[in-house]
Design an enzyme around this catalytic site. Structure first.
Site, PDB file in Angstrom:
ATOM      1  N   HIS A   1      -5.495  -4.653  -0.646  1.00 16.39           N
ATOM      2  CA  HIS A   1      -5.471  -3.540  -1.607  1.00 16.39           C
ATOM      3  C   HIS A   1      -5.658  -4.037  -3.036  1.00 16.39           C
ATOM      4  CE1 HIS A   1      -4.522  -0.252   1.143  1.00 16.39           C
ATOM      5  NE2 HIS A   1      -3.865  -1.174   1.831  1.00 16.39           N
TER       6      HIS A   1
ATOM      7  N   SER B   1       0.791  -1.224   0.000  1.00 17.00           N
ATOM      8  CA  SER B   1       0.000   0.000   0.000  1.00 17.00           C
ATOM      9  C   SER B   1       0.827   1.279   0.000  1.00 17.00           C
ATOM     10  CB  SER B   1      -0.938   0.000   1.200  1.00 17.00           C
ATOM     11  OG  SER B   1      -0.185   0.012   2.395  1.00 17.00           O
TER      12      SER B   1
ATOM     13  N   LYS C   1     -12.232  -2.305   2.764  1.00 19.12           N
ATOM     14  CA  LYS C   1     -11.661  -1.362   1.797  1.00 19.12           C
ATOM     15  C   LYS C   1     -12.562  -1.333   0.553  1.00 19.12           C
ATOM     16  CE  LYS C   1      -7.160  -1.411   3.909  1.00 19.12           C
ATOM     17  NZ  LYS C   1      -6.061  -2.309   4.283  1.00 19.12           N
TER      18      LYS C   1
HETATM   19  C1  LIG Z   1      -5.760  -2.788   5.747  1.00 21.01           C
HETATM   20  C2  LIG Z   1      -4.948  -4.006   5.696  1.00 21.01           C
HETATM   21  C3  LIG Z   1      -5.131  -5.051   6.611  1.00 21.01           C
HETATM   22  C4  LIG Z   1      -6.098  -4.945   7.755  1.00 21.01           C
HETATM   23  O1  LIG Z   1      -7.428  -4.955   7.292  1.00 21.01           O
HETATM   24  P1  LIG Z   1      -8.615  -4.817   8.344  1.00 21.01           P
HETATM   25  O2  LIG Z   1      -9.742  -5.587   7.747  1.00 21.01           O
HETATM   26  O3  LIG Z   1      -8.893  -3.359   8.468  1.00 21.01           O
HETATM   27  O4  LIG Z   1      -8.147  -5.393   9.634  1.00 21.01           O
HETATM   28  C5  LIG Z   1      -4.376  -6.196   6.456  1.00 21.01           C
HETATM   29  N1  LIG Z   1      -3.458  -6.321   5.465  1.00 21.01           N
HETATM   30  C6  LIG Z   1      -3.244  -5.318   4.578  1.00 21.01           C
HETATM   31  C7  LIG Z   1      -2.238  -5.500   3.490  1.00 21.01           C
HETATM   32  C8  LIG Z   1      -3.965  -4.137   4.672  1.00 21.01           C
HETATM   33  O5  LIG Z   1      -3.726  -3.139   3.829  1.00 21.01           O
END
Ligand SMILES: *Cc1c(COP(=O)(O)O)cnc(C)c1O
Length: 402
Positions: free
Chosen positions: A215, A187, A246
């Site tokens: 992502h 990210s 997301k």
């Molecule tokens: C945002 C993210 C997470 C965590 O996701 P949540 O569902 O908010 O706990 C895990 N791994 C990556 C690569 C992320 O970008």
């Protein structure tokens, strides 16, 4: 505990916090008074164009998604007051697990309260001291924590470095089971893992492949299935973890998809699943509606990639340096931390919300502001943002003052 002892504890915390502030590492929280979206209203009433949400498909504040959540609440209630295996599994949870399996092209899926939990509870039930986890150096914190909780031997390969991955696979040759763990997309840079090469190396050295698709799920690949579709390796990845927080709606929730033996084992032994509450039915129902929508049409995914291509081309044309790529994460490089901070602050004054990143989050001398595109952005909003970039760039002597 004595009053003095307690006071020393609180004083220590306060000193640490002051140190963070002094180093410019303190993270303030921006308060929004509106729903999430391409435009948001700050608590002070100002409207801002939002360029820093993981709201890739624009579904976080979307009315259709909201209606699906309300419909699921009306049918299934507010919550379960239970973990899944006692009395916390409803038909909507089973439907969502089946829909995620179909969407990802995987045999089976298990839901978690967050992707952090999916990663945190993944490794320990599946691998032990006879096994090896070979992990990209820049993997997400939740993978790192999950690996820490597991007794398997740990091997770290330099970020995205296939030669080093091969060296680590050779170093782990005497281990019983080996698993390569990587973010599908990283990210900070929008870097897409070289999954085709990773799968080839995994085949050569007899390793499993695990990817974190937080992502990527919903918009990477021709029909948005993820990095495995993007790289043409659907069917060759063994374990996929991801988030519902997301692109796939934006509320919260996570999942792991894999073969049934893996998922059955996680249902029996994965601690964040066994000892934490069921996903709220509103989220399960809304996520189901999102997957149906994304399976019926690639419109949102297509709009996101159009917006990304437009923004990447225009920001480079104005004269900014970006990390090349195709992902909706666009790092606009400013190199020096104070400049990145001043730039983000000026953009905020100009009505654009974005985040600056600098050491230690990114390497020294690699400070940047990170732009994240969304399908919800209109062309007019992107043009406003680009004009603000040009203005702030001239004011801060990043661009020539024409
Ligand atoms: C945002 C993210 C997470 C965590 O996701 P949540 O569902 O908010 O706990 C895990 N791994 C990556 C690569 C992320 O970008």
């Amino acid at each position: 505990m004595s009053e003095a002892g307690k006071q020393a504890f609180f004083d220590g915390l306060r000193e640490n916090l002051e140190q963070l502030r002094g180093q410019g590492l303190y993270k303030p929280e921006r308060v929004l008074a509106s729903r999430q979206g391409a435009e948001v209203v700050a608590a002070d009433g100002r409207t801002l164009i939002n360029m820093c949400a993981n709201n890739y498909l624009g579904l976080s504040g979307d009315l259709q998604t909201q209606q699906a959540a309300i419909a699921a609440t009306e049918r299934y209630g507010y919550g379960l007051s239970s973990v899944r295996f006692i009395c916390g599994t409803q038909t909507v949870h089973k439907e969502l697990e089946a829909a995620l399996s179909r969407f990802l092209g995987m045999p089976d899926t298990i839901l978690y309260a967050a992707a952090f939990d999916a990663n945190g509870g993944l490794f320990e039930p599946l691998f032990d001291e006879n096994d090896a986890i070979i992990s990209d150096a820049l993997n997400h914190a939740s993978i790192i924590d999950g690996v820490r909780l597991c007794k398997a031997a740990r091997y770290r390969y330099q970020h995205n470095d296939m030669a080093d991955l091969e060296a680590q696979l050779q170093a782990a040759a005497d281990k019983r089971h080996k698993v390569i763990a990587t973010d599908g997309v990283f990210s900070m840079d929008g870097t897409i893992a070289q999954l085709d090469k990773i799968c080839d190396l995994a085949d050569r050295y007899g390793a499993l492949v695990m990817i974190d698709e937080c992502h990527a799920s919903g918009f990477m690949g021709r029909t948005g299935r993820g990095t495995h579709e993007h790289h043409g390796v659907m069917g060759r990845v063994d374990i996929i973890t991801g988030t519902l927080g997301k692109a796939l709606g934006g509320a919260m929730g996570g999942f792991t998809a894999a073969r049934q033996e893996v998922i059955d084992t996680l249902r029996q032994k994965s601690r964040p699943y066994l000892f934490s509450n069921s996903l709220a039915p509103s989220i399960a129902g809304a996520s189901l509606a999102v997957l149906e929508r994304l399976s019926a049409s690639t419109e949102l995914r297509d709009r996101l990639h159009e917006n990304t291509a437009y923004f990447r081309a225009e920001i480079a044309r104005i004269g900014f340096t970006i990390k090349p790529g195709t992902h909706p994460v666009v790092p606009v490089m400013l190199f020096e931390a104070p400049l990145a901070q001043r730039f983000a602050a000026r953009m905020f004054e100009l009505g654009v919300l974005l985040s600056g990143f600098f050491y230690p989050v990114v390497p020294m001398g690699q400070a940047r502001v990170r732009v994240q595109l969304s399908a919800a952005h209109t062309r007019a909003q992107l043009d406003t943002v680009l004009a603000a970039f040009a203005q702030a760039g001239r004011e801060l002597d990043i661009l020539p003052r024409a």
